[in-house]
Design a protein around this motif. Structure first.
Motif, PDB file in Angstrom:
ATOM      1  N   LEU A  11       0.830  -1.207   0.000  1.00 32.11           N
ATOM      2  CA  LEU A  11       0.000   0.000   0.000  1.00 32.11           C
ATOM      3  C   LEU A  11       0.863   1.255   0.000  1.00 32.11           C
ATOM      4  CD1 LEU A  11      -2.886   1.103   0.129  1.00 32.11           C
ATOM      5  CD2 LEU A  11      -2.746   0.961   2.609  1.00 32.11           C
ATOM      6  N   VAL A  12       1.893   1.293   0.800  1.00 31.03           N
ATOM      7  CA  VAL A  12       2.803   2.435   0.834  1.00 31.03           C
ATOM      8  C   VAL A  12       3.528   2.568  -0.498  1.00 31.03           C
ATOM      9  CG1 VAL A  12       4.876   3.382   1.933  1.00 31.03           C
ATOM     10  CG2 VAL A  12       3.070   2.398   3.330  1.00 31.03           C
ATOM     11  N   GLY A  13       3.972   1.448  -1.054  1.00 29.16           N
ATOM     12  CA  GLY A  13       4.651   1.477  -2.354  1.00 29.16           C
ATOM     13  C   GLY A  13       3.756   2.033  -3.450  1.00 29.16           C
ATOM     14  N   GLN A  18       2.571   6.710  -7.044  1.00 27.47           N
ATOM     15  CA  GLN A  18       1.624   7.694  -7.581  1.00 27.47           C
ATOM     16  C   GLN A  18       2.100   9.131  -7.343  1.00 27.47           C
ATOM     17  OE1 GLN A  18      -1.185   7.079  -9.382  1.00 27.47           O
ATOM     18  NE2 GLN A  18      -0.585   4.926  -9.328  1.00 27.47           N
ATOM     19  N   GLY A  19       3.193   9.280  -6.584  1.00 28.38           N
ATOM     20  CA  GLY A  19       3.758  10.605  -6.366  1.00 28.38           C
ATOM     21  C   GLY A  19       3.406  11.213  -5.019  1.00 28.38           C
TER      22      GLY A  19
END
Length: 144
Positions: A11-13, A18-19
């Motif tokens: 999820l963090v990745g 996405q910026g």
């Protein structure tokens, strides 16, 4: 409803790709994942054990026997004063035979007739009185 229900790192990745970036991203993602019931259902668990695997050695029935001699006992009819005992370690099966005297030949005959001929050749044998067994009967000197 439209979320992917993935783990914390994934999820963090996804957010970083996405910026988006914020300092508490990992902690926030961990809180979201641990409180979402669907994330808990669809999480991928590791198939590796958390510790080193310890293999249990295979133990086969009737492969390890312990042999001991009991006596001297009260003299029985036929002048039997000793008993040869063999116990199998896995099944706890016991074989016993009365003996007149203790000798290597008598113990070999007991072992051959009661163990090898009935159950086959064992993988391991433990003798408690191996040092005292000679060709002479136990308790007699070589000159008698």
């Amino acid at each position: 409803m439209c979320s992917s229900h993935i783990g914390t790192r994934a999820l963090v990745g996804k957010a970083f790709r996405q910026g988006f970036y914020w300092p508490s991203a990992v902690a926030d993602a961990h809180e979201i994942v641990t409180t979402c019931p669907n994330c808990q259902k669809h999480i991928q668990y590791s198939k590796f054990p958390p510790e080193v695997v310890c293999l249990i050695p295979p133990i086969w029935p009737l492969s390890q026997w312990g042999i001991d001699i009991v006596g001297p006992l009260s003299t029985a009819p036929g002048n039997y004063r000793f008993a040869a005992m063999a116990a199998e370690y896995f099944t706890k099966w016991v074989e016993a035979k009365a003996l007149r005297d203790i000798s290597a030949g008598a113990l070999q005959k007991f072992f051959w007739q009661n163990i090898v001929c009935r159950f086959g050749v064992p993988r391991e044998i433990t003798l408690d009185m191996a040092n005292s067994l000679t060709q002479q009967p136990f308790g007699h000197s070589a000159s008698s």
